[in-house]
Design a protein around this motif. Structure first.
Motif, short mmCIF file in Angstrom:
data_model
loop_
_atom_site.label_atom_id
_atom_site.label_comp_id
_atom_site.label_asym_id
_atom_site.label_seq_id
_atom_site.Cartn_x
_atom_site.Cartn_y
_atom_site.Cartn_z
N ARG A 99 0.91 -1.17 -0.09
CA ARG A 99 -0.03 0.12 0.15
C ARG A 99 0.84 1.24 -0.03
O ARG A 99 1.65 1.50 1.02
N VAL A 100 0.68 2.11 -0.88
CA VAL A 100 1.34 3.54 -1.18
C VAL A 100 0.94 4.42 -0.16
O VAL A 100 -0.27 4.44 0.29
N HIS A 114 6.17 5.93 0.10
CA HIS A 114 6.99 4.75 0.60
C HIS A 114 5.83 3.75 0.56
O HIS A 114 4.55 3.98 0.32
N LEU A 115 6.19 2.47 0.81
CA LEU A 115 5.32 1.25 1.15
C LEU A 115 4.99 1.23 2.52
O LEU A 115 5.69 1.03 3.33
N ASP A 116 3.77 0.95 2.85
CA ASP A 116 3.19 0.68 4.35
C ASP A 116 3.98 -0.74 4.76
O ASP A 116 3.55 -1.62 4.14
N PRO A 117 5.01 -0.80 5.61
CA PRO A 117 5.55 -2.17 6.04
C PRO A 117 4.82 -3.08 6.02
O PRO A 117 4.82 -4.42 5.76
N ASP A 127 -3.09 -7.47 -10.98
CA ASP A 127 -4.00 -6.98 -11.72
C ASP A 127 -3.08 -5.54 -12.54
O ASP A 127 -2.24 -4.86 -11.93
N GLU A 128 -3.42 -5.22 -13.67
CA GLU A 128 -2.45 -4.49 -14.59
C GLU A 128 -2.68 -2.94 -14.10
O GLU A 128 -1.98 -2.12 -13.93
N ASP A 129 -3.88 -2.82 -13.45
CA ASP A 129 -4.15 -1.49 -12.69
C ASP A 129 -3.34 -1.07 -11.52
O ASP A 129 -3.07 -0.10 -11.29
N CYS A 130 -2.62 -2.17 -11.05
CA CYS A 130 -1.77 -1.73 -9.90
C CYS A 130 -0.25 -1.88 -10.40
O CYS A 130 0.71 -1.87 -9.60
N ASP A 152 -7.33 0.93 -4.32
CA ASP A 152 -7.03 0.69 -2.82
C ASP A 152 -5.46 1.23 -2.50
O ASP A 152 -4.97 0.66 -1.53
N ASN A 153 -4.81 2.00 -3.42
CA ASN A 153 -3.47 2.42 -3.22
C ASN A 153 -2.55 1.17 -3.02
O ASN A 153 -1.34 1.36 -2.53
N ILE A 154 -2.67 0.19 -3.72
CA ILE A 154 -2.07 -0.85 -3.78
C ILE A 154 -1.06 -0.85 -5.13
O ILE A 154 -1.47 -0.72 -6.19
N TRP A 155 0.28 -0.66 -5.11
CA TRP A 155 1.07 -0.87 -5.91
C TRP A 155 1.67 -1.99 -5.99
O TRP A 155 2.34 -2.56 -5.11
N ALA A 156 1.68 -2.80 -7.22
CA ALA A 156 2.20 -4.00 -7.50
C ALA A 156 2.83 -3.94 -8.86
O ALA A 156 2.35 -4.54 -9.69
N PRO A 157 3.96 -3.67 -8.75
CA PRO A 157 4.92 -3.59 -10.15
C PRO A 157 5.19 -5.01 -10.63
O PRO A 157 6.04 -5.71 -10.02
#
Length: 168
Positions: A99-100, A114-117, A127-130, A152-157
């Motif tokens: 989560r960003v 940053h990412l929430d640890p 998902d490509e939206d992430c 949902d603020n999820i970053w998944a490169p």
């Protein structure tokens, strides 16, 4: 609760049991979840949960030729998983998502987010939206969480890879 000298310990918002450590004693490894207070002169200092837990920092390349992004893990199981990825033991779920948080952090000062640890996990498909590079997330930070961009603020490169663990 009172200290070894019989003086009542101050109560603060947080854990009910405060464990005093005498001045001059060194603190070794502290088990996660154990509330700790340190006395210095006549002042008590409570160590935050962040300081009482296992913590590790890792480098992340979110996309080819992207600048290094640093993320922190506070969970022993997640730390083991990240180390297994680096060692080549884990070969399936090797990409990082979380989560960003739209602010700088001490462990990742070169970026405006940053990412929430506590939200970080590892995946093999997302998902490509992430999906986005770290630079793109930084430039579009005000759009994070909008429909179609990091829901949902999820970053998944999807091409992310852990590059290294930083020394403690």
């Amino acid at each position: 609760m009172s200290g070894s000298d019989g003086v009542p310990l101050p109560r603060r918002n947080g854990p009910e049991n405060v464990v005093p450590i005498r001045r001059g004693l060194r603190m070794g490894t502290v088990t996660a979840g154990v509330p700790v207070a340190v006395i210095a002169g006549s002042h008590w200092f409570e160590l935050s949960e962040e300081h009482t837990m296992a913590t590790a920092r890792f480098g992340l390349e979110a996309a080819p030729n992207d600048d290094e992004f640093v993320f922190r893990l506070d969970d022993e199981e997640r730390i083991r998983q990240a180390r297994d990825i680096l060692a080549g033991i884990e070969t399936s779920k090797v990409h990082v998502q979380g989560r960003v948080v739209a602010e700088k952090s001490d462990h990742n000062p070169d970026w405006n987010f940053h990412l929430d640890p506590g939200s970080i996990t590892f995946f093999d498909e997302a998902d490509e939206d992430c999906d986005a590079s770290a630079h793109y997330v930084a430039m579009q930070l005000d759009r994070v969480g909008e429909e179609g961009f990091l829901p949902d603020n999820i970053w998944a490169p999807t091409r992310s890879k852990i590059t290294r663990e930083f020394d403690v």
